[in-house]
Design a protein around this motif. Structure first.
Motif, PDB file in Angstrom:
ATOM      1  N   GLU A 567       0.865  -1.171   0.000  1.00 49.85           N
ATOM      2  CA  GLU A 567       0.000   0.000   0.000  1.00 49.85           C
ATOM      3  C   GLU A 567       0.905   1.225   0.000  1.00 49.85           C
ATOM      4  OE1 GLU A 567      -3.195   2.380   2.809  1.00 49.85           O
ATOM      5  OE2 GLU A 567      -2.417   0.437   3.433  1.00 49.85           O
ATOM      6  N   TYR A 568       1.003   1.932  -1.132  1.00 50.95           N
ATOM      7  CA  TYR A 568       1.946   3.035  -1.190  1.00 50.95           C
ATOM      8  C   TYR A 568       1.351   4.195  -1.985  1.00 50.95           C
ATOM      9  CZ  TYR A 568       3.252   2.178  -6.094  1.00 50.95           C
ATOM     10  OH  TYR A 568       3.245   2.048  -7.441  1.00 50.95           O
ATOM     11  N   LYS A 569       2.011   5.342  -1.856  1.00 47.73           N
ATOM     12  CA  LYS A 569       1.568   6.542  -2.547  1.00 47.73           C
ATOM     13  C   LYS A 569       2.769   7.262  -3.130  1.00 47.73           C
ATOM     14  CE  LYS A 569      -2.472   7.395   0.407  1.00 47.73           C
ATOM     15  NZ  LYS A 569      -3.140   8.359   1.315  1.00 47.73           N
ATOM     16  N   SER A 570       2.503   8.107  -4.098  1.00 49.16           N
ATOM     17  CA  SER A 570       3.520   8.997  -4.642  1.00 49.16           C
ATOM     18  C   SER A 570       2.989  10.411  -4.514  1.00 49.16           C
ATOM     19  CB  SER A 570       3.788   8.648  -6.116  1.00 49.16           C
ATOM     20  OG  SER A 570       4.728   9.536  -6.660  1.00 49.16           O
ATOM     21  N   TRP A 571       3.760  11.264  -3.845  1.00 44.39           N
ATOM     22  CA  TRP A 571       3.246  12.615  -3.585  1.00 44.39           C
ATOM     23  C   TRP A 571       4.380  13.574  -3.328  1.00 44.39           C
ATOM     24  CZ3 TRP A 571       5.400  10.397   0.233  1.00 44.39           C
ATOM     25  CH2 TRP A 571       5.446  10.903   1.542  1.00 44.39           C
ATOM     26  N   ASN A 572       4.093  14.870  -3.354  1.00 43.86           N
ATOM     27  CA  ASN A 572       5.088  15.887  -3.053  1.00 43.86           C
ATOM     28  C   ASN A 572       5.084  16.162  -1.557  1.00 43.86           C
ATOM     29  OD1 ASN A 572       6.044  16.351  -5.652  1.00 43.86           O
ATOM     30  ND2 ASN A 572       4.333  17.719  -6.139  1.00 43.86           N
ATOM     31  N   VAL A 573       6.270  16.177  -0.965  1.00 44.01           N
ATOM     32  CA  VAL A 573       6.351  16.251   0.484  1.00 44.01           C
ATOM     33  C   VAL A 573       7.633  16.954   0.895  1.00 44.01           C
ATOM     34  CG1 VAL A 573       7.520  14.042   0.696  1.00 44.01           C
ATOM     35  CG2 VAL A 573       6.128  14.880   2.595  1.00 44.01           C
ATOM     36  N   ALA A 574       7.620  17.582   2.075  1.00 42.28           N
ATOM     37  CA  ALA A 574       8.830  18.162   2.657  1.00 42.28           C
ATOM     38  C   ALA A 574       9.259  17.300   3.843  1.00 42.28           C
ATOM     39  CB  ALA A 574       8.570  19.597   3.112  1.00 42.28           C
ATOM     40  N   TYR A 575      10.558  17.253   4.069  1.00 45.98           N
ATOM     41  CA  TYR A 575      11.068  16.474   5.197  1.00 45.98           C
ATOM     42  C   TYR A 575      11.390  17.406   6.360  1.00 45.98           C
ATOM     43  CZ  TYR A 575      14.105  13.590   8.100  1.00 45.98           C
ATOM     44  OH  TYR A 575      14.655  12.915   9.153  1.00 45.98           O
ATOM     45  N   ASN A 576      10.918  17.033   7.553  1.00 50.14           N
ATOM     46  CA  ASN A 576      11.180  17.774   8.784  1.00 50.14           C
ATOM     47  C   ASN A 576      12.128  16.946   9.636  1.00 50.14           C
ATOM     48  OD1 ASN A 576      11.039  18.816  11.444  1.00 50.14           O
ATOM     49  ND2 ASN A 576       9.038  19.748  11.004  1.00 50.14           N
ATOM     50  N   SER A 577      13.393  17.348   9.732  1.00 49.08           N
ATOM     51  CA  SER A 577      14.379  16.536  10.442  1.00 49.08           C
ATOM     52  C   SER A 577      14.140  16.535  11.951  1.00 49.08           C
ATOM     53  CB  SER A 577      15.794  17.042  10.141  1.00 49.08           C
ATOM     54  OG  SER A 577      15.949  18.383  10.579  1.00 49.08           O
ATOM     55  N   ARG A 578      13.559  17.616  12.473  1.00 47.30           N
ATOM     56  CA  ARG A 578      13.345  17.668  13.920  1.00 47.30           C
ATOM     57  C   ARG A 578      12.259  16.687  14.354  1.00 47.30           C
ATOM     58  NH1 ARG A 578       9.917  20.266  17.412  1.00 47.30           N
ATOM     59  NH2 ARG A 578      10.745  20.475  19.528  1.00 47.30           N
ATOM     60  N   THR A 579      11.187  16.607  13.590  1.00 47.60           N
ATOM     61  CA  THR A 579      10.083  15.697  13.942  1.00 47.60           C
ATOM     62  C   THR A 579      10.214  14.354  13.247  1.00 47.60           C
ATOM     63  OG1 THR A 579       8.700  16.556  12.140  1.00 47.60           O
ATOM     64  CG2 THR A 579       8.527  17.639  14.303  1.00 47.60           C
ATOM     65  N   ASN A 580      11.217  14.239  12.335  1.00 54.71           N
ATOM     66  CA  ASN A 580      11.445  13.008  11.587  1.00 54.71           C
ATOM     67  C   ASN A 580      10.191  12.598  10.813  1.00 54.71           C
ATOM     68  OD1 ASN A 580      12.957  10.781  10.703  1.00 54.71           O
ATOM     69  ND2 ASN A 580      12.024   9.494  12.270  1.00 54.71           N
ATOM     70  N   ARG A 581       9.618  13.545  10.103  1.00 51.84           N
ATOM     71  CA  ARG A 581       8.387  13.282   9.348  1.00 51.84           C
ATOM     72  C   ARG A 581       8.549  13.682   7.887  1.00 51.84           C
ATOM     73  NH1 ARG A 581       3.626  12.386  12.263  1.00 51.84           N
ATOM     74  NH2 ARG A 581       3.929  12.435  14.514  1.00 51.84           N
ATOM     75  N   LEU A 582       7.976  12.873   7.032  1.00 51.36           N
ATOM     76  CA  LEU A 582       7.752  13.235   5.637  1.00 51.36           C
ATOM     77  C   LEU A 582       6.305  13.705   5.560  1.00 51.36           C
ATOM     78  CD1 LEU A 582       9.445  10.357   3.628  1.00 51.36           C
ATOM     79  CD2 LEU A 582      10.088  12.759   3.596  1.00 51.36           C
ATOM     80  N   GLY A 583       6.124  15.002   5.292  1.00 48.76           N
ATOM     81  CA  GLY A 583       4.770  15.531   5.391  1.00 48.76           C
ATOM     82  C   GLY A 583       4.297  15.412   6.823  1.00 48.76           C
ATOM     83  N   ASN A 584       3.187  14.723   7.000  1.00 48.26           N
ATOM     84  CA  ASN A 584       2.677  14.513   8.362  1.00 48.26           C
ATOM     85  C   ASN A 584       2.804  13.068   8.818  1.00 48.26           C
ATOM     86  OD1 ASN A 584       0.811  13.361   6.716  1.00 48.26           O
ATOM     87  ND2 ASN A 584      -0.986  14.384   7.561  1.00 48.26           N
ATOM     88  N   ILE A 585       3.666  12.281   8.151  1.00 51.34           N
ATOM     89  CA  ILE A 585       3.822  10.864   8.478  1.00 51.34           C
ATOM     90  C   ILE A 585       5.235  10.622   8.994  1.00 51.34           C
ATOM     91  CG2 ILE A 585       3.581   8.496   7.667  1.00 51.34           C
ATOM     92  CD1 ILE A 585       1.844   9.503   5.415  1.00 51.34           C
TER      93      ILE A 585
END
Length: 815
Positions: A567-585
């Motif tokens: 189950e996967y997706k392809s999308w545009n996302v920013a990486y947040n190194s402090r929260t270790n999240r791609l987007g909100n995941i």
């Protein structure tokens, strides 16, 4: 002795004669002879060697046998300086023992008037001497020697737990035989009718050594105290036993001679009222009503019987066939289970150095002299605290005061493929063998069928911890690099090129019958076109494309037999190194990050999170997440989303001079770069003063050599100029408190600890896990990649390199 006369004697003084020591020598520990040797040594019947060993395989001599039986018969303190009549005993150390044993009829000499004291004793001779020590003679036995005495010894149980063999009797077997002898009735042979008559009142060797019998004694926890017993009665609590105690003096318990209760031991199934013993025999428990429960050696009221479900217990009561009517249940409930970390080893070291009293969240008991108390036992795969090693599994059992009663250690590990799982009951099959799961240490849902794992086992054989070791095995994630068609007419198979989870690019052939799985649908992976081409077909043709993330299975011929699209997706996302999240995941701790090189796919690789761009810009990515915890477990990105930097950071571990390919002397430096050893030559203009074993360097390479702009970065991004004391470490949330201030660090952190040579001088830095981040140690942290993020006008530094050292070693390492 038959049905378990069990002596474990400590510090006992019987009749003012024998001084008792605790514990059997290590070369008989956990052997069938352990109890026997421990008792006989405590009673002064048999000795160990000056090196602390018992040497159970050594053969016993005739002189040694005489001394052993004189001591066992209670005469060791009263024999005089008599001399024997044997012509080869003059001046021999055992002459007085041989003389006394001969006067009692225990031993005989040879027709030539010798005794041959240094000749080894056979099993038949040993049995003869022991039976005679009880009072039997040739006239009272049927048959001729040696069969008459050996037969009687077997009837008396002296050969129980002894494997007789041709040749001399060894010390282990002799100890076992004498151990069985202590509880046998002594007597004499009637001159009138040659019948053995037991002495009245009853006489036994154990009684001669200062004990009287107590019948039908119900053992309670209060009996198992130093004021009432010399022996550890823990295993008998809740049972009715016959035991010996001192006749005079303190009148403490000495040994258990017989268990009057019916006793069954094994794993209990509380809901079904069943107990299964070690031989898989099943017993039905009639009822748990009004049963006494003894937990960790004391009676505990209000304990729910269900807490013992699936655990080893001892039940005492009345047994009828396979149905037990119990009156007591005794077992152990652990207070914690731990996978030993480096911090735990430091804590153990502090306890052994008398600097602390706490390990594994519990207190170490100490005696009147502030020594570690014998109350605490270390069992399983270790005998003492010093034997515990990193990554061992340790179960902790405590009393009501949180003092440790028992540490059970397991060093057992297994490695194999996960071949099957069941939910109810929870089982994981490794190479086809079923293992129960102890989930206290590790979430065992975080694996895939087909994964090769290395697992640690708890003391009772359950899976307690695991890690994947073969990332390219079936069931793991991979990124598609390319696909190619085959030709049916020429027998050329279709292929799929994958970047596996362990960083290998492998061009797999595809089995013609391979499956493609997407969600609940399974279709053919490849098909044959009208022109004879073998190519991806159907849904697979549009899904198995470069940069796609898949799972795969291969057969013994290394042909792909199945590709699974998660189950996967392809999308545009920013990486947040402090929260270790791609987007909100959130990225899972073991997430694999594939970097797809669009210019040259064969240069695609695995990268770390530190290499992800975190400037807030969005980029296209393909990801797979687990539905149960909503974390990303695999993601693929393209080259443009990775930080561009030529800088490397590492610590010097050694340096020197070598001859290059032109036989010119050049400087060479060995370093740890992200935990891996690298060797570099240096340019001539590089200042030699910065190359020291304590150097932490920012590296610039010039033609593969350390460039002249390589520099020490001791203070770059450091928390403080000097090391600070760790006051708390939250390794789950990656937060380190230094001198009372909290600092976040990356989950991809590189940690170094100081290593010293045998002279105590600083040698080098070594990579370590975050388990070394323990309270009381000193640390300096560095943000070498400058991973800062503005959030609500606040700047956060995410530290990615940490040095850890003891306070006493700060000056040695230059911090």
């Amino acid at each position: 002795m038959r049905k378990g006369i069990s002596f474990i004697l400590v510090l006992l003084l019987v009749l003012g004669i024998f001084s008792f020591a605790y514990g059997a020598p290590k070369d008989v520990t956990d052997t069938k002879n352990e109890t026997a040797v421990e008792v006989l040594m405590a009673l002064g019947i048999i000795d160990g060697y000056p090196d602390g060993l018992f040497k159970p395989k050594n053969i016993v001599t005739r002189a040694e046998m005489a001394k052993i039986l004189i001591a066992a018969s209670g005469y060791g303190n009263v024999i005089n300086d008599a001399k024997s009549s044997f012509r080869d005993m003059s001046g021999h150390w055992a002459d007085r023992y041989v003389a006394y044993a001969a006067s009692l009829g225990i031993i005989n000499g040879y027709p030539d008037g010798t005794f041959k004291p240094n000749q080894t004793v056979s099993y038949a001779e040993a049995a003869t001497m022991m039976v005679r020590a009880l009072g039997y003679t040739d006239e009272a036995l049927v048959g001729t020697w040696p069969a008459n005495y050996v037969t009687k010894a077997m009837v008396l149980g002296l050969f129980d737990n002894v494997s007789t063999k041709v040749g001399g009797a060894n010390r282990g077997d002799i100890a076992q035989m004498v151990f069985e002898l202590l509880d046998k009735k002594m007597g004499r042979v009637s001159v009138r009718d040659n019948i053995f008559v037991e002495y009245s009142p009853e006489d036994k060797m154990i009684k001669r050594l200062g004990a009287e019998l107590v019948d039908d004694h119900p053992v309670e926890p209060d009996d198992n105290t130093s004021s009432k017993s010399y022996i550890d009665l823990t295993e008998y609590v809740g049972q009715i036993v016959d035991l010996y105690k001192e006749r005079t003096g303190n009148k403490k318990f000495i040994c258990v001679t017989k268990v009057e209760s019916d006793v069954i031991k094994g794993e209990i199934d509380v809901p079904n009222k069943m107990l299964i013993d070690k031989d898989n025999k099943e017993y039905k428990i009639k009822s748990f009503k009004d049963i006494k429960i003894y937990c960790n050696g004391v009676e505990r009221k209000g304990v729910d019987i269900s807490e013992f479900d699936d655990k080893e217990v001892t039940i005492a009561g009345t047994l009828s066939g396979v149905t037990m009517t119990p009156y007591s249940l005794s077992g152990w409930l652990r207070d914690g289970i731990y996978r030993v970390s480096q911090s735990d080893l430091y804590a153990i070291e502090d306890v052994l150095d008398d600097e602390d009293d706490e390990i594994f969240d519990a207190k170490v008991p100490r005696d009147y002299y502030d020594e570690i108390s014998d109350k605490m036992k270390v069992t399983g795969d270790a005998d003492e605290l010093e034997d515990i090693d990193k990554d061992d599994i340790v179960e902790v059992y405590t009393d009501d005061d949180n003092e440790i009663l028992k540490l059970v250690v397991s060093k057992k590990t297994i490695k194999g493929k996960v071949t099957k799982t069941t939910t109810s009951p929870k089982r994981i099959y490794i190479d086809g063998k079923a293992y129960k799961v102890d989930e206290a240490l590790k979430d065992f849902d975080d694996y895939d069928l087909g994964s090769v794992i290395e697992a640690s086992l708890s003391p009772d054989g359950k899976l307690a911890y695991f890690k994947e070791t073969d990332s390219a095995s079936a069931g793991n994630y991979a990124m598609v690099i390319d696909t190619s068609k085959g030709n049916d007419d020429y027998g050329i198979p279709a292929k799929v090129k994958l970047l596996t989870k362990n960083g290998e690019i492998i061009n797999f052939e595809i089995d013609e019958d391979a499956d493609f799985v997407s969600g609940s649908n399974t279709t053919a992976l490849v098909g044959i076109t009208s022109s004879g081409r073998i190519a991806l077909t159907g849904a697979a043709a549009s899904a198995v494309v470069p940069q796609a993330i898949v799972k795969y299975s291969v057969n013994s011929s290394k042909e792909v037999t199945k590709i699974i699209l998660g189950e996967y997706k392809s999308w545009n996302v920013a990486y947040n190194s402090r929260t270790n999240r791609l987007g909100n995941i959130e990225l899972a701790s073991n997430a694999v990050i594939f970097k797809f090189n669009t210019d040259d796919p064969d240069k695609s690789k695995i990268i770390s999170r530190n290499e992800l761009e975190d400037d807030g810009s969005k980029f296209p990515a393909v990801y797979v997440k687990k539905a149960d915890d909503n974390k990303i477990v695999a993601v693929s990105i393209q080259s443009g989303n990775v930080k561009a930097t030529d800088d490397l950071y590492g610590v010097v571990i050694s340096y020197g001079s070598v001859l290059d390919e032109d036989d010119i002397v050049v400087n060479e430096v060995n370093m740890l770069i992200n935990g891996k050893e690298k060797t570099y030559l240096t340019v001539d203009s590089l200042s030699p003063g910065i190359i020291k074993n304590d150097s932490f360097l920012r590296i610039k390479l010039t033609g593969g050599k350390l460039g002249d702009d390589t520099e020490v970065v001791r203070t770059l991004g450091g928390i403080i100029a000097d090391c600070g004391k760790i006051t708390d470490a939250d390794t789950d949330d990656y937060v380190l408190d230094i001198d009372g201030h909290a600092y976040e660090y990356s989950d991809e952190v590189t940690i170094y600890v100081a290593s010293f040579n045998t002279s105590g001088d600083f040698d080098r830095w070594k990579e370590a896990s975050q388990t070394v981040l323990r309270t009381g140690a000193y640390a300096a942290a560095y943000d070498v990649y400058d991973q800062d993020e503005d959030e609500l006008d606040t700047t956060y530094s995410i530290y990615d390199t940490i040095f850890v050292v003891k306070k006493s070693d700060l000056s040695k390492v230059g911090l």
